[in-house]
Design a protein around this motif. Structure first.
Motif, PDB file in Angstrom:
ATOM      1  N   TYR A   1       0.848  -1.190   0.000  1.00  0.00           N
ATOM      2  CA  TYR A   1       0.000   0.000   0.000  1.00  0.00           C
ATOM      3  C   TYR A   1       0.889   1.247   0.000  1.00  0.00           C
ATOM      4  CZ  TYR A   1      -2.986  -3.725   1.878  1.00  0.00           C
ATOM      5  OH  TYR A   1      -3.651  -4.910   2.086  1.00  0.00           O
ATOM      6  N   HIS A   2       0.732   2.077  -0.997  1.00  0.00           N
ATOM      7  CA  HIS A   2       1.582   3.260  -1.142  1.00  0.00           C
ATOM      8  C   HIS A   2       0.715   4.502  -1.356  1.00  0.00           C
ATOM      9  CE1 HIS A   2       4.718   0.250  -1.663  1.00  0.00           C
ATOM     10  NE2 HIS A   2       4.016  -0.279  -2.650  1.00  0.00           N
ATOM     11  N   HIS A   3       1.318   5.665  -1.111  1.00  0.00           N
ATOM     12  CA  HIS A   3       0.601   6.927  -1.289  1.00  0.00           C
ATOM     13  C   HIS A   3       1.214   7.705  -2.450  1.00  0.00           C
ATOM     14  CE1 HIS A   3      -1.998   6.681   2.226  1.00  0.00           C
ATOM     15  NE2 HIS A   3      -0.982   6.160   2.871  1.00  0.00           N
TER      16      HIS A   3
ATOM     17  N   PRO B   1     -25.139  -1.325   3.822  1.00  0.00           N
ATOM     18  CA  PRO B   1     -23.984  -1.620   2.966  1.00  0.00           C
ATOM     19  C   PRO B   1     -22.864  -0.608   3.145  1.00  0.00           C
ATOM     20  CG  PRO B   1     -25.703  -0.574   1.677  1.00  0.00           C
ATOM     21  CD  PRO B   1     -26.272  -0.754   3.067  1.00  0.00           C
ATOM     22  N   PHE B   2     -21.644  -1.075   2.889  1.00  0.00           N
ATOM     23  CA  PHE B   2     -20.526  -0.143   2.778  1.00  0.00           C
ATOM     24  C   PHE B   2     -20.851   0.895   1.704  1.00  0.00           C
ATOM     25  CE2 PHE B   2     -16.786  -2.838   4.453  1.00  0.00           C
ATOM     26  CZ  PHE B   2     -16.611  -1.995   5.543  1.00  0.00           C
ATOM     27  N   ASN B   3     -20.473   2.140   1.951  1.00  0.00           N
ATOM     28  CA  ASN B   3     -20.596   3.184   0.935  1.00  0.00           C
ATOM     29  C   ASN B   3     -19.395   3.060   0.000  1.00  0.00           C
ATOM     30  OD1 ASN B   3     -20.475   5.616  -0.550  1.00  0.00           O
ATOM     31  ND2 ASN B   3     -21.559   6.700   1.060  1.00  0.00           N
ATOM     32  N   PRO B   4     -19.605   2.684  -1.254  1.00  0.00           N
ATOM     33  CA  PRO B   4     -18.465   2.480  -2.150  1.00  0.00           C
ATOM     34  C   PRO B   4     -17.638   3.741  -2.367  1.00  0.00           C
ATOM     35  CG  PRO B   4     -20.535   2.439  -3.380  1.00  0.00           C
ATOM     36  CD  PRO B   4     -20.890   2.428  -1.929  1.00  0.00           C
ATOM     37  N   ASN B   5     -18.267   4.896  -2.252  1.00  0.00           N
ATOM     38  CA  ASN B   5     -17.534   6.144  -2.448  1.00  0.00           C
ATOM     39  C   ASN B   5     -16.578   6.420  -1.283  1.00  0.00           C
ATOM     40  OD1 ASN B   5     -19.072   6.773  -4.863  1.00  0.00           O
ATOM     41  ND2 ASN B   5     -20.776   7.173  -3.479  1.00  0.00           N
ATOM     42  N   TYR B   6     -17.007   6.040  -0.061  1.00  0.00           N
ATOM     43  CA  TYR B   6     -16.112   6.180   1.092  1.00  0.00           C
ATOM     44  C   TYR B   6     -14.920   5.243   0.950  1.00  0.00           C
ATOM     45  CZ  TYR B   6     -14.269   5.757   5.811  1.00  0.00           C
ATOM     46  OH  TYR B   6     -13.420   5.711   6.881  1.00  0.00           O
ATOM     47  N   LEU B   7     -15.171   4.002   0.580  1.00  0.00           N
ATOM     48  CA  LEU B   7     -14.074   3.050   0.400  1.00  0.00           C
ATOM     49  C   LEU B   7     -13.055   3.590  -0.591  1.00  0.00           C
ATOM     50  CD1 LEU B   7     -16.029  -0.336   0.183  1.00  0.00           C
ATOM     51  CD2 LEU B   7     -14.664   0.491   2.104  1.00  0.00           C
ATOM     52  N   GLU B   8     -13.562   4.101  -1.691  1.00  0.00           N
ATOM     53  CA  GLU B   8     -12.680   4.611  -2.742  1.00  0.00           C
ATOM     54  C   GLU B   8     -11.884   5.810  -2.249  1.00  0.00           C
ATOM     55  OE1 GLU B   8     -11.508   3.805  -6.792  1.00  0.00           O
ATOM     56  OE2 GLU B   8     -12.830   2.731  -5.411  1.00  0.00           O
ATOM     57  N   ALA B   9     -12.537   6.688  -1.514  1.00  0.00           N
ATOM     58  CA  ALA B   9     -11.886   7.924  -1.062  1.00  0.00           C
ATOM     59  C   ALA B   9     -10.815   7.674  -0.014  1.00  0.00           C
ATOM     60  CB  ALA B   9     -12.939   8.889  -0.514  1.00  0.00           C
ATOM     61  N   THR B  10     -10.912   6.559   0.702  1.00  0.00           N
ATOM     62  CA  THR B  10      -9.994   6.281   1.814  1.00  0.00           C
ATOM     63  C   THR B  10      -9.029   5.138   1.520  1.00  0.00           C
ATOM     64  OG1 THR B  10     -11.679   4.855   2.835  1.00  0.00           O
ATOM     65  CG2 THR B  10     -11.604   7.167   3.534  1.00  0.00           C
TER      66      THR B  10
ATOM     67  N   GLN C   1      -9.062   1.472   3.472  1.00  0.00           N
ATOM     68  CA  GLN C   1      -8.370   1.222   4.736  1.00  0.00           C
ATOM     69  C   GLN C   1      -9.181   0.320   5.660  1.00  0.00           C
ATOM     70  OE1 GLN C   1      -5.114   2.516   5.740  1.00  0.00           O
ATOM     71  NE2 GLN C   1      -5.488   0.805   7.126  1.00  0.00           N
ATOM     72  N   VAL C   2     -10.489   0.570   5.773  1.00  0.00           N
ATOM     73  CA  VAL C   2     -11.305  -0.238   6.676  1.00  0.00           C
ATOM     74  C   VAL C   2     -11.361  -1.687   6.204  1.00  0.00           C
ATOM     75  CG1 VAL C   2     -13.447   0.397   5.456  1.00  0.00           C
ATOM     76  CG2 VAL C   2     -13.555  -0.418   7.817  1.00  0.00           C
ATOM     77  N   TYR C   3     -11.385  -1.896   4.911  1.00  0.00           N
ATOM     78  CA  TYR C   3     -11.386  -3.265   4.376  1.00  0.00           C
ATOM     79  C   TYR C   3     -10.024  -3.917   4.578  1.00  0.00           C
ATOM     80  CZ  TYR C   3     -12.601  -7.096   1.217  1.00  0.00           C
ATOM     81  OH  TYR C   3     -12.857  -8.341   0.684  1.00  0.00           O
ATOM     82  N   ARG C   4      -8.961  -3.141   4.402  1.00  0.00           N
ATOM     83  CA  ARG C   4      -7.614  -3.657   4.624  1.00  0.00           C
ATOM     84  C   ARG C   4      -7.429  -4.125   6.065  1.00  0.00           C
ATOM     85  NH1 ARG C   4      -4.863   1.640   2.354  1.00  0.00           N
ATOM     86  NH2 ARG C   4      -3.216   1.042   3.799  1.00  0.00           N
ATOM     87  N   ASP C   5      -7.892  -3.325   7.011  1.00  0.00           N
ATOM     88  CA  ASP C   5      -7.748  -3.682   8.426  1.00  0.00           C
ATOM     89  C   ASP C   5      -8.504  -4.962   8.750  1.00  0.00           C
ATOM     90  OD1 ASP C   5      -6.202  -1.445   8.831  1.00  0.00           O
ATOM     91  OD2 ASP C   5      -7.819  -0.232   9.667  1.00  0.00           O
TER      92      ASP C   5
ATOM     93  N   ALA D   1      -7.305  -6.691  -4.857  1.00  0.00           N
ATOM     94  CA  ALA D   1      -5.910  -6.326  -4.596  1.00  0.00           C
ATOM     95  C   ALA D   1      -5.595  -6.440  -3.108  1.00  0.00           C
ATOM     96  CB  ALA D   1      -5.639  -4.908  -5.092  1.00  0.00           C
ATOM     97  N   VAL D   2      -6.507  -5.971  -2.248  1.00  0.00           N
ATOM     98  CA  VAL D   2      -6.310  -6.078  -0.802  1.00  0.00           C
ATOM     99  C   VAL D   2      -6.223  -7.545  -0.387  1.00  0.00           C
ATOM    100  CG1 VAL D   2      -7.367  -5.666   1.451  1.00  0.00           C
ATOM    101  CG2 VAL D   2      -7.414  -3.877  -0.296  1.00  0.00           C
ATOM    102  N   LEU D   3      -7.147  -8.349  -0.875  1.00  0.00           N
ATOM    103  CA  LEU D   3      -7.140  -9.779  -0.548  1.00  0.00           C
ATOM    104  C   LEU D   3      -5.844 -10.441  -1.006  1.00  0.00           C
ATOM    105  CD1 LEU D   3     -10.826 -10.580  -1.537  1.00  0.00           C
ATOM    106  CD2 LEU D   3      -9.874 -10.787   0.761  1.00  0.00           C
ATOM    107  N   THR D   4      -5.356 -10.048  -2.171  1.00  0.00           N
ATOM    108  CA  THR D   4      -4.125 -10.625  -2.702  1.00  0.00           C
ATOM    109  C   THR D   4      -2.924 -10.248  -1.849  1.00  0.00           C
ATOM    110  OG1 THR D   4      -5.033 -10.541  -4.950  1.00  0.00           O
ATOM    111  CG2 THR D   4      -2.644 -10.758  -4.746  1.00  0.00           C
ATOM    112  N   ILE D   5      -2.838  -8.991  -1.466  1.00  0.00           N
ATOM    113  CA  ILE D   5      -1.723  -8.526  -0.642  1.00  0.00           C
ATOM    114  C   ILE D   5      -1.714  -9.244   0.704  1.00  0.00           C
ATOM    115  CG2 ILE D   5      -0.776  -6.538   0.596  1.00  0.00           C
ATOM    116  CD1 ILE D   5      -1.909  -4.797  -1.752  1.00  0.00           C
ATOM    117  N   GLU D   6      -2.874  -9.276   1.360  1.00  0.00           N
ATOM    118  CA  GLU D   6      -2.936  -9.861   2.698  1.00  0.00           C
ATOM    119  C   GLU D   6      -2.774 -11.384   2.663  1.00  0.00           C
ATOM    120  OE1 GLU D   6      -2.747  -8.180   5.345  1.00  0.00           O
ATOM    121  OE2 GLU D   6      -3.047  -6.197   4.447  1.00  0.00           O
ATOM    122  N   ALA D   7      -3.373 -12.054   1.685  1.00  0.00           N
ATOM    123  CA  ALA D   7      -3.221 -13.507   1.581  1.00  0.00           C
ATOM    124  C   ALA D   7      -1.775 -13.869   1.271  1.00  0.00           C
ATOM    125  CB  ALA D   7      -4.149 -14.058   0.503  1.00  0.00           C
TER     126      ALA D   7
END
Length: 735
Positions: free
Chosen positions: A151-153, A461-470, A473-477, A524-530
């Protein structure tokens, strides 16, 4: 304008006239699918009022033609001038050009801050002019494969303005763990249903540790799939469904085994009067509910937790060593603000009471910024610490179960189940409501053969726009936390990575609409963490799932789910159509005879699902469903006999040869090429009762059915893997 869903057996796409309507264009720009193909191939158009409600849940007012036009203009203008998208996904070997849009004549610059620290080299992210779009110049941003996975900025500047993006850099596919050098198999169980002498009326993490160790040592299993162990409410009455948690970030503390906590173990070995007094108090609380361990009746989850919570509060007050206290402090620091949120939410429950009633609705009255909430923490600091401590202990005990599984020879160990979402009154929603679309919609699924009225799971449901904007992170955690104590993750309703069925409040499941999610980002998150955990990901892709979804998941190394009762030729949704031979099952799949949403195989063969659905008024046409179930069973028996797995005599008299049919279905399972095979513990012991009946809540004792044998007697944890039936099924799976 049409107000009802339109269905057509021959039509497959929306007309040009419909696609030209402003409401349809607005919905599609916001990621709402305005039509879909159902399980049996029927084209369905989403009604206008459903689209308006779902848009409203995303913060878009579409209640009039004028507002629709204004919202459409704003959305197009925002997209036209967007400097760069907030989340960028880059898979190895996959070109993913990203648009950078700057004022005409401006020169953009880009830089990357690496997850490991420091700045990335200039050639890791490059810009190239692509085109002019009126008052905007469009550049193409390219991310190099040389950027490390993680994960990079990324920062982009046009000289006057600056925007940041999260780069999710992942391998093209989840690599198979080294242990997957051959086909592996394991057990599926609802862990709360299996209890031993030391349980508190409900199966717990101590039982899980024993089950995992015995499954490995005595049956040769390589994994154990368990129900979700996400967090629940802190006080009774408890929500029985593990698929409706209060937080997916944290663990269910009602499954803690008090006697296994290190401080209690040490105290029990002391012979001082004070130590024995404390031990006696805990033992007395255990005795209050211990008789329930042998009861075949529905689990008394509330009495069990009331007694156990008292015991845990006693153990919490036992002094900890400096080393153990430091471990606790480190856990709190690592968990961060999310733990504070969950602990404070739990304290509010205990001090202020459940917020379900309007006169006590602190959930909506107070937020994390309210002074009353900070005062609550200050006045009840010990209770706050207790809630944090419970999470630490739960994490230790789940980790111990995973370690026991691996130590006894399991290739993967625990396979944790990820629920689709959280309860409407969950800690996640209270502390961070911006993460969700709340108030107007819930998640479920449209009608299909097995659930003719559809399903409403009652979850925001998760707000897809929040997920995209952040940057997700919440899914990664959440994914990271699950993989820290598991060898595999099963994602319930994996279609949710692509889209979720949002149901307008009060309208029923049939009136829903699919809202699209960025599946590439979550993959991508699932791939990184797995990859980091050397784990596996399994997606439950049953029901109304487009074929392209299965193709994408397979390409990314996510295994699908093949279930014998559903595996018909050409994925037909019609009961009675021929079943596919096991050789046609997918290699990259978890193959099983049944699932937790069906009765155990013995019950299914005896049509318990028909009788139960009729009793609960879940069928529009009982006789039709019964005939379909009979045709389904005949098709299965035909395949079993033609393949040589079952005798014609047994097929002709199923009620008197149920166990033979069960074993034949597992022998057929062994003939599949699937990487993972799964046997259900209920099938091993001969249980018939349904654990969960979809489409019900209080109408049936969902998620409270203890594990029993065909004689109706409880099967204790300590005896499960010594049973001849379980040993016989294990021998088939090991053959």
């Amino acid at each position: 304008m049409p107000n009802e869903p339109q269905t057509d057996q021959s039509q497959r796409t929306e007309s040009a006239e419909r696609l030209a309507r402003p409401l349809i264009q607005l919905a599609n720009l916001w990621g709402i699918s305005t039509s879909y193909i159902d399980q049996v191939g029927t084209y369905v158009e989403i009604a206008d009022d459903s689209l308006v409600t779902v848009l409203g849940a995303l913060g878009v007012d579409a209640t009039s033609d004028e507002l629709i036009d204004a919202a459409l203009d704003r959305k197009r203008a925002d997209l036209h001038k967007q400097l760069v998208q907030p989340t960028i996904v880059k898979f190895t070997g996959v070109e993913n050009p990203v648009e950078v849009r700057v004022p005409a004549g401006a020169t953009p610059t880009v830089s990357i801050s690496l997850e490991q620290g420091g700045q990335g080299a200039a050639d890791l992210a490059t810009l190239e002019f692509a085109a002019n779009d009126d008052d905007v110049d469009v550049y193409t941003l390219t991310i190099s494969d040389e950027l490390p996975e993680g994960y990079h900025h990324l920062k982009v500047s046009d000289g006057s303005n600056e925007a940041e993006s999260t780069v999710l850099r992942a391998a093209a596919s989840i690599p198979l763990p080294p242990s997957m050098d051959r086909q592996r198999w394991g057990w599926m169980t609802q862990m709360y249903s299996v209890r031993g002498a030391d349980s508190w009326g409900v199966g717990d993490y101590g039982d899980l540790k024993r089950l995992a160790a015995d499954a490995a040592a005595k049956s040769g299993a390589d994994f154990m799939l368990i129900n979700p162990i996400h967090a629940s409410a802190p006080i009774t009455p408890l929500e029985p469904s593990p698929y409706l948690p209060e937080s997916r970030r944290f663990l269910n503390v009602t499954y803690i085994r008090p006697q296994d906590i290190e401080e209690y173990v040490e105290l029990a070995n002391e012979h001082t009067e004070q130590a024995q007094t404390v031990v006696g108090e805990v033992q007395a609380l255990h005795a209050r509910v211990a008789d329930d361990n042998l009861s075949p009746d529905p689990l008394n989850i509330n009495d069990a937790w009331d007694a156990k919570r008292e015991a845990l509060q006693i153990i919490f007050n036992i002094p900890r060593s400096a080393e153990r206290q430091q471990q606790f402090e480190d856990f709190k620091k690592q968990a961060g603000e999310d733990l504070e949120a969950f602990a404070l939410w739990s304290v509010a429950f205990e001090v202020w009471g459940a917020p379900w009633n309007a006169e006590n609705d602190w959930f909506h009255k107070y937020t994390k910024s309210s002074p009353e909430v900070q005062q609550l923490k200050a006045e009840h600091h010990d209770l706050f610490e207790f809630e944090c401590w419970l999470q630490w202990i739960a994490a230790e005990q789940v980790g111990a179960a995973q370690q026991a599984a691996k130590d006894n020879g399991m290739a993967l160990g625990l396979m944790q189940d990820m629920a689709v979402g959280v309860h409407t009154y969950s800690s996640d929603v209270w502390w961070s409501p911006e993460r969700f679309a709340v108030g107007q919609v819930t998640v479920g699924c449209p009608p299909d053969f097995y659930n003719q009225q559809g399903q409403d799971w009652g979850q925001p449901p998760f707000n897809p726009n929040y997920l995209e904007a952040t940057g997700y992170q919440v899914y990664r955690d959440m994914v990271h936390n699950m993989f820290s104590r598991a060898g595999a993750i099963r994602i319930d309703h994996v279609l949710g990575l692509f889209h979720l069925w949002w149901i307008p409040a009060g309208k029923g499941p049939i009136a829903g609409a699919y809202v699209r999610y960025n599946h590439e980002a979550m993959l991508a998150v699932l791939t990184i963490e797995a990859s980091r955990a050397q784990g596996m990901v399994i997606g439950e892709d049953l029901g109304t799932v487009p074929e392209f979804v299965r193709t994408v998941l397979s390409a990314h190394g996510v295994l699908g789910a093949d279930v014998e009762w559903f595996a018909r030729v050409n994925n037909s949704g019609n009961a009675g159509d021929p079943y596919m031979p096991p050789s046609d099952y997918r290699k990259f799949a978890l193959a099983s005879v049944t699932t937790h949403d069906l009765p155990p195989t013995a019950g299914y063969l005896l049509y318990d699902h028909v009788a139960l659905r009729d009793e609960l008024h879940l069928l529009n046409d009982v006789e039709s469903f019964r005939k379909s179930a009979e045709a389904e069973q005949k098709a299965m028996l035909d395949l079993l006999t033609s393949g040589g797995w079952l005798s014609a005599e047994a097929a002709a008299d199923v009620p008197n040869h149920v166990q033979e049919v069960v074993e034949a279905m597992h022998r057929m399972l062994k003939a599949t090429p699937s990487l993972l095979l799964q046997a259900a513990l209920v099938d091993g012991v001969g249980e018939r009762r349904t654990q969960n009946q979809p489409g019900t809540s209080t109408e049936y004792t969902n998620w409270r059915v203890p594990l029993c044998g065909p004689d109706g007697k409880v099967v204790p944890t300590e005896q499960v893997f010594d049973l001849p039936r379980v040993q016989a099924l294990s021998a088939i799976m090991n053959a």
